[in-house]
Write a protein that holds these residues in place. Structure first.
Motif, short mmCIF file in Angstrom:
data_model
loop_
_atom_site.label_atom_id
_atom_site.label_comp_id
_atom_site.label_asym_id
_atom_site.label_seq_id
_atom_site.Cartn_x
_atom_site.Cartn_y
_atom_site.Cartn_z
N UNK A 120 -26.09 -1.19 0.38
CA UNK A 120 -25.84 -2.62 0.18
C UNK A 120 -24.52 -2.87 -0.56
N UNK A 121 -23.90 -1.80 -1.08
CA UNK A 121 -22.71 -2.03 -1.92
C UNK A 121 -21.41 -1.59 -1.25
N UNK A 122 -21.46 -1.36 0.06
CA UNK A 122 -20.24 -0.95 0.78
C UNK A 122 -19.20 -2.07 0.78
N UNK A 123 -17.98 -1.67 1.07
CA UNK A 123 -16.90 -2.66 1.26
C UNK A 123 -17.23 -3.49 2.51
N UNK A 124 -16.77 -4.76 2.54
CA UNK A 124 -17.03 -5.58 3.74
C UNK A 124 -16.57 -4.93 5.05
N UNK A 125 -15.59 -4.04 4.99
CA UNK A 125 -15.14 -3.38 6.22
C UNK A 125 -16.29 -2.59 6.85
N UNK A 126 -17.16 -2.04 6.02
CA UNK A 126 -18.31 -1.28 6.52
C UNK A 126 -19.48 -2.24 6.81
N UNK A 144 -30.77 0.34 -1.05
CA UNK A 144 -30.53 -0.29 -2.35
C UNK A 144 -29.92 0.70 -3.31
N UNK A 145 -29.33 0.15 -4.38
CA UNK A 145 -28.83 1.00 -5.47
C UNK A 145 -29.58 0.61 -6.75
N UNK A 146 -29.48 1.46 -7.78
CA UNK A 146 -30.17 1.10 -9.03
C UNK A 146 -29.25 0.24 -9.92
N UNK A 147 -29.68 0.00 -11.15
CA UNK A 147 -28.93 -0.91 -12.02
C UNK A 147 -27.52 -0.40 -12.35
N UNK A 148 -27.31 0.92 -12.22
CA UNK A 148 -25.97 1.49 -12.44
C UNK A 148 -25.15 1.53 -11.15
N UNK A 149 -25.74 1.02 -10.09
CA UNK A 149 -25.04 1.06 -8.80
C UNK A 149 -25.17 2.41 -8.13
N UNK A 360 -24.98 -8.29 -7.16
CA UNK A 360 -26.30 -8.72 -6.69
C UNK A 360 -27.17 -7.51 -6.37
N UNK A 361 -26.59 -6.53 -5.68
CA UNK A 361 -27.35 -5.34 -5.29
C UNK A 361 -27.80 -4.54 -6.51
N UNK A 362 -27.03 -4.62 -7.59
CA UNK A 362 -27.38 -3.88 -8.81
C UNK A 362 -28.38 -4.65 -9.66
N UNK A 368 -24.27 -13.42 -15.28
CA UNK A 368 -23.45 -12.26 -15.68
C UNK A 368 -22.59 -11.77 -14.52
N UNK A 369 -23.15 -11.88 -13.32
CA UNK A 369 -22.37 -11.47 -12.14
C UNK A 369 -21.13 -12.35 -12.02
#
Ligand SMILES: Cc1ncc(COP(=O)(O)O)c(C=O)c1O
Length: 409
Positions: A120-126, A144-149, A360-362, A368-369
């Protein structure tokens, strides 16, 4: 004086002048967005914009004069990631490389399967390439990723199914700098015989990137993130990987990517890769020390600050922090007025400030975001610049907080 050096001198003296005549020192801390062109790269490319103007595909003297330079650059790029030169395809940017890797693989392996795994945290190109494929009937799992990404390798393994044809997972995140366990991902991909693409646009040249030890099949690089001009990049395609081309045209790049070569930029890109490789260890320690100084300074002088990203497994120059009660955009404007170029985690789309998809994914809370701010450093930054930022930042944050109705003074 060589032309590139002269230009560099002029830009250095302009650095300290603002239009109103007031002097504002310009400090660049947005290396993940783009990097200054290396003077050596500029010197190397200039002849290819002047006397060495030939088309490398031409067989006559003008073409021959430049085709060797393109092939030398290919070898320089290949050395940085430990592959053979024949496995490198020059493209116009990282975005094209990601599109090519993902869409080219999906189309080539369509008969074998229809499932792709990414995060979920890839660059928009991906992400946008995957979304485009979904419209064509492919299925995509966004891990998904965890709170540390950070990525969950077990979840990756569980997501693989018989019809999985591609895993696309970035090496280092552009917003938080979090570095994924790419060797482990490569190991899993190999175990299940799934093609593995990684976007190494932010990682290459900053940390060791080796396609052999990480079992990577497709890897993307972008020139302007490592001191080469904008508008050039490379896609590594492991020998034997079936791919469908994105750009159909001439026979350039062994029929894999049509279009006349951007010779000058390719030459500069090759040199930038060679220099990045030679300086990798020294720059890693230098940039990380600056980043750590900034991080320690911010965390010790400002309260209610949140570090976004993995505390240790991070690219050396990236620091992403959220300051409670303030908007990232207001902070950036205030920093800009003091000459500091940084970046925020929000993207201004059609007038509304959307918090970053990475935050958001984290699971970072929306307020805060919105305040997330990215400082990304490079080898040209200095301790003095860090200390200047540490001097001006706390009062700016305090002033902005006092303007917030939510802040309890
Ligand atoms: C991780 C990542 N991938 C891809 C890209 C796109 O690269 P380019 O700007 O060369 O298209 C970027 C640019 O910011 C990036 O950070």
């Amino acid at each position: 004086m060589k032309p590139a050096r002269l230009l560099n001198e002029i830009s250095l003296s302009l650095k300290y002048m603002s239009p109103g005549g007031m002097t504002v020192k310009h400090i660049y801390m947005d290396y993940n967005a783009t990097t200054p062109l290396r003077p050596e790269a500029l010197d190397a490319l200039l002849p290819y914009l002047k006397e060495d103007f030939g088309n490398p595909s031409s067989v006559h003297w003008a073409g021959r004069a430049v085709s060797g330079a393109v092939e030398k650059a290919r070898e320089q790029v290949a050395r940085l990631i430990n592959c053979s030169a024949a496995e490198i395809v020059f493209v116009s940017c990282g975005t094209e490389g990601d599109n090519f890797a993902i869409k080219g693989t999906a189309e080539a392996l369509r008969a074998k399967g229809d499932h792709i795994i990414t995060t979920t945290v890839e660059h928009p190109a991906v992400l946008a390439s995957c979304q485009a494929l979904e419209k064509q009937g492919f299925r995509v799992t966004y891990l998904d990723v965890d709170a540390d990404g950070m990525l969950d390798l077990q979840a990756l393994e569980q997501a693989i199914e018989e019809k999985t044809i591609l895993i696309s997972i970035m090496w280092g995140n552009n917003e938080t700098g979090t570095v994924f366990p790419i060797e482990e991902v490569g190991h899993i991909a190999r175990k299940y015989k799934v093609r593995f693409h990684t976007d190494a646009v932010q990682a290459a040249g900053k940390i060791p990137v080796d396609v052999q030890s990480a079992n990577v099949d497709l890897l993307v690089l972008s020139g302007h993130k490592i001191g080469a001009p904008k508008g050039v990049g490379a896609l590594y395609i492991r020998k034997g990987s079936r791919m469908v081309s994105l750009l159909h045209g001439g026979h350039q790049e062994r029929n894999r990517r049509g279009g006349t070569h951007n010779v000058a930029s390719i030459v500069a890109f090759g040199l930038a890769c060679e220099l990045a490789g030679a300086e990798l260890e020294a720059n890693y320690h230098r940039v990380k020390a600056l980043r750590d100084r900034l991080e320690r300074g911010i965390l010790s002088s400002i309260t209610e600050v949140k570090l976004n990203g993995h505390p240790e497994k991070r690219l050396p120059g990236t620091l992403n922090v959220s300051f409670s009660y303030i908007e990232g955009e207001s902070l950036l404007l205030n920093l800009d007025m003091k000459g500091i170029a940084a970046s925020s985690g929000s993207a201004c789309t059609s007038g509304s400030l959307e918090p970053s998809h990475v935050m958001g994914a984290m699971g970072v809370d929306v307020a805060l975001a919105h305040s997330s701010t990215r400082f990304s450093l490079g080898p040209d930054n200095t301790e003095e610049e860090i200390d200047y930022l540490l001097e001006i930042l706390p009062p700016i944050v305090q002033r902005l907080r006092e303007m917030s109705p939510l802040y309890n003074k």
